[in-house]
Scaffold this motif. Structure first.
Motif, mmCIF file in Angstrom:
data_model
loop_
_atom_site.group_PDB
_atom_site.id
_atom_site.type_symbol
_atom_site.label_atom_id
_atom_site.label_comp_id
_atom_site.label_asym_id
_atom_site.label_seq_id
_atom_site.Cartn_x
_atom_site.Cartn_y
_atom_site.Cartn_z
ATOM 1 N N GLN A 310 -50.848 96.646 77.183
ATOM 2 C CA GLN A 310 -50.382 97.512 78.283
ATOM 3 C C GLN A 310 -49.074 96.942 78.826
ATOM 4 N N SER A 311 -48.458 97.692 79.740
ATOM 5 C CA SER A 311 -47.164 97.194 80.192
ATOM 6 C C SER A 311 -47.012 97.164 81.709
ATOM 7 N N VAL A 312 -48.124 97.323 82.418
ATOM 8 C CA VAL A 312 -48.021 97.326 83.887
ATOM 9 C C VAL A 312 -48.177 95.908 84.449
ATOM 10 N N VAL A 313 -49.211 95.226 83.992
ATOM 11 C CA VAL A 313 -49.481 93.882 84.489
ATOM 12 C C VAL A 313 -48.863 92.882 83.512
ATOM 13 N N ARG A 314 -48.102 91.920 84.058
ATOM 14 C CA ARG A 314 -47.449 90.938 83.190
ATOM 15 C C ARG A 314 -48.181 89.614 83.308
ATOM 16 N N MET A 315 -48.473 89.010 82.143
ATOM 17 C CA MET A 315 -49.174 87.723 82.162
ATOM 18 C C MET A 315 -48.153 86.584 82.152
ATOM 19 N N ILE A 316 -48.306 85.664 83.087
ATOM 20 C CA ILE A 316 -47.487 84.447 83.045
ATOM 21 C C ILE A 316 -48.071 83.608 81.909
ATOM 22 N N PRO A 317 -47.245 83.191 80.956
ATOM 23 C CA PRO A 317 -47.824 82.521 79.776
ATOM 24 C C PRO A 317 -48.466 81.174 80.128
ATOM 25 N N ALA A 318 -49.764 81.216 80.423
ATOM 26 C CA ALA A 318 -50.487 79.996 80.813
ATOM 27 C C ALA A 318 -50.490 79.006 79.665
ATOM 28 N N GLN A 319 -49.933 77.819 79.912
ATOM 29 C CA GLN A 319 -49.929 76.786 78.866
ATOM 30 C C GLN A 319 -51.086 75.820 79.035
ATOM 31 N N GLY A 320 -51.718 75.861 80.201
ATOM 32 C CA GLY A 320 -52.838 74.960 80.445
ATOM 33 C C GLY A 320 -53.661 75.425 81.629
ATOM 34 N N ALA A 321 -54.738 74.681 81.900
ATOM 35 C CA ALA A 321 -55.679 74.920 83.007
ATOM 36 C C ALA A 321 -56.546 76.164 82.764
ATOM 37 N N ARG A 329 -46.688 93.131 90.489
ATOM 38 C CA ARG A 329 -45.672 93.732 91.357
ATOM 39 C C ARG A 329 -45.362 95.181 90.988
ATOM 40 N N ALA A 330 -45.590 95.531 89.705
ATOM 41 C CA ALA A 330 -45.303 96.914 89.286
ATOM 42 C C ALA A 330 -46.194 97.927 90.003
ATOM 43 N N THR A 331 -47.300 97.467 90.576
ATOM 44 C CA THR A 331 -48.179 98.405 91.306
ATOM 45 C C THR A 331 -47.645 98.695 92.696
ATOM 46 N N GLY A 332 -46.673 97.907 93.134
ATOM 47 C CA GLY A 332 -46.127 98.080 94.486
ATOM 48 C C GLY A 332 -46.966 97.383 95.553
ATOM 49 N N LEU A 333 -48.062 96.757 95.147
ATOM 50 C CA LEU A 333 -48.921 96.082 96.132
ATOM 51 C C LEU A 333 -48.636 94.588 96.164
ATOM 52 N N SER A 334 -48.971 93.976 97.294
ATOM 53 C CA SER A 334 -48.942 92.513 97.348
ATOM 54 C C SER A 334 -50.148 92.016 96.539
ATOM 55 N N GLY A 335 -50.137 90.742 96.211
ATOM 56 C CA GLY A 335 -51.284 90.173 95.505
ATOM 57 C C GLY A 335 -52.558 90.336 96.312
#
Ligand code: PMP
Length: 393
Positions: A310-321, A329-335
């Protein structure tokens, strides 16, 4: 009632501790609502039975009295050996204090290096307790902002601009909440800056066994850093021993000697049977650590797959944890608004990015602490929900 201390009544700064979504989820669970819980960093497996057996045998064998305050020698030696093997830095028992978890170690470390009123730096986004830890040690917390576009890695300019009056800098790699694993050049920049300002570096490495991309590097191993670095370690994440409350601080011998005095006057050590269980866990070697980390490696791959579709939610490439940070942010809402809306609509609980600082605004943190198929289903629901919001926006 006489007045409570300013220190304790202002521990949470602005009064909000960022846990509102978590508490609402808990209240729903108490009311019998089935909530998909993806908030806190708690493994979905318990502590390995072999570790619990060692704990029981130690307690039944009589190790239930006061244990020696710095930690039992065999455990200090095992921690020193583990740290030396990982970092290549010569480490002895005298460089190790055993603490009741990494959290107590974070507090003790700041007590050791900050005078009352000194600024203690920490990197935003941050593990939610950091500002409170600094305040509880009498220091003044000051954050160093990072950017999603920089992979949430601190940059030289921002670090240098924040340094005035600072006694220490607290970093965390692998990072909670972002999953960033600091590369060598970032750690070298940090080492340069703290050395130029004659500051301490406090390196929170509690996720050191959970690295999916790259390699964990302890800044204590960089040239000139062994004498100005305190490393925070823990068995919570590496051995699924969150409830046992066992961790450590590694540092120069002189600092550890003073930290033992602090422990004598505060915690008075860690239960002997817990320490024996930890020793058993460490002696079980990297196999057990890999087994505990494996589900998160798998689920991170699942998350990558679901998010790529999908292209709405972007994943930060988790390298660990054990978390993934998602940019909503594409939803226009705060976290925070997104997290509350998701909880209300689908009974799925995630942490708002804002709970971890303003640099994580418009993001959410998802703990990968649910059985694979349920984790995948929850992520799909989350993405569909985000897509629906985008359409209606
Ligand atoms: N540091 C970080 C970054 C954490 O995420 C946590 C726990 N979630 C801790 C320290 C403290 O862990 P513990 O006290 O269980 O060792």
């Amino acid at each position: 009632m006489p007045a409570l201390s300013h220190r304790i009544t202002t521990l949470n700064g602005d009064g909000s501790d960022g846990w509102d979504v978590f508490y609402r989820a808990r209240a729903m669970i108490d009311d019998g609502v089935p909530v998909t819980e993806l908030t806190i960093g708690e493994h979905d497996i318990g502590t390995d039975l072999s570790i619990l057996k060692a704990m029981y045998e130690s307690a039944a064998g009589g190790h239930t009295g006061y244990a020696i305050v710095p930690g039992v020698s065999a455990l200090r030696d095992a921690v020193a050996a583990r740290v030396e093997a990982q970092s290549g830095v010569a480490t002895r028992r005298e460089n190790v204090l055993i603490t009741p978890g990494g959290q107590a170690a974070l507090f003790a470390a700041h007590m050791a290096v900050c005078e009352p009123g000194d600024v203690g730096l920490f990197v935003d986004p941050y593990y939610a307790t950091y500002p409170g830890v600094l305040r509880s040690a009498g220091a003044v917390p000051r954050s160093v902002a990072t950017r999603s576009s920089h992979g949430f890695l601190p940059q030289r300019d921002e670090l240098e601009a924040a340094c005035d009056g600072a006694a220490s800098l607290l970093i965390n790699s692998p990072n909670n909440p972002t999953g960033a694993v600091y590369p060598r050049h970032t750690l070298e920049t940090i080492a340069d800056v703290v050395t130029a300002r004659d500051m301490w570096l406090i390196s929170d490495e509690v996720y050191d066994t959970q690295v999916w991309d790259g390699a964990h590097l302890s800044p204590r191993a960089l040239a000139g850093m062994t004498e100005r670095t305190l490393v925070i370690g823990s068995m919570s994440k590496s051995h699924a021993m969150t409830g046992s409350r066992i961790g450590w601080i590694i540092g120069p011998e002189e600092a550890i000697t003073c930290l033992v005095d602090l422990a004598t006057n505060t915690t008075y050590g860690v239960p002997g049977y817990i320490q024996d269980a930890a020793l058993f866990g460490l002696r079980a070697g990297v196999g057990l650590e890999a087994q505990v980390a494996e589900p998160f490696r798998r689920r991170r791959a699942i998350a990558k797959q679901v998010l790529a579709a999908q292209s709405v939610v972007r994943m930060i490439p988790a390298q660990g944890a054990m978390y993934v940070m998602l940019d909503v942010r594409a939803t226009g809402l705060s976290g925070e608004d997104f997290a509350f809306a998701l909880l209300d609509a689908h009974n799925i609980a995630v942490m708002p990015g804002e709970s971890f600082g303003q640099s994580a605004a418009g993001h959410i943190r998802v703990a990968m602490t649910l059985e694979d198929s349920r984790f995948e289903a929850a992520l799909r629901t989350l993405c569909d929900f985000a897509a629906g919001l985008t359409k209606s926006a």
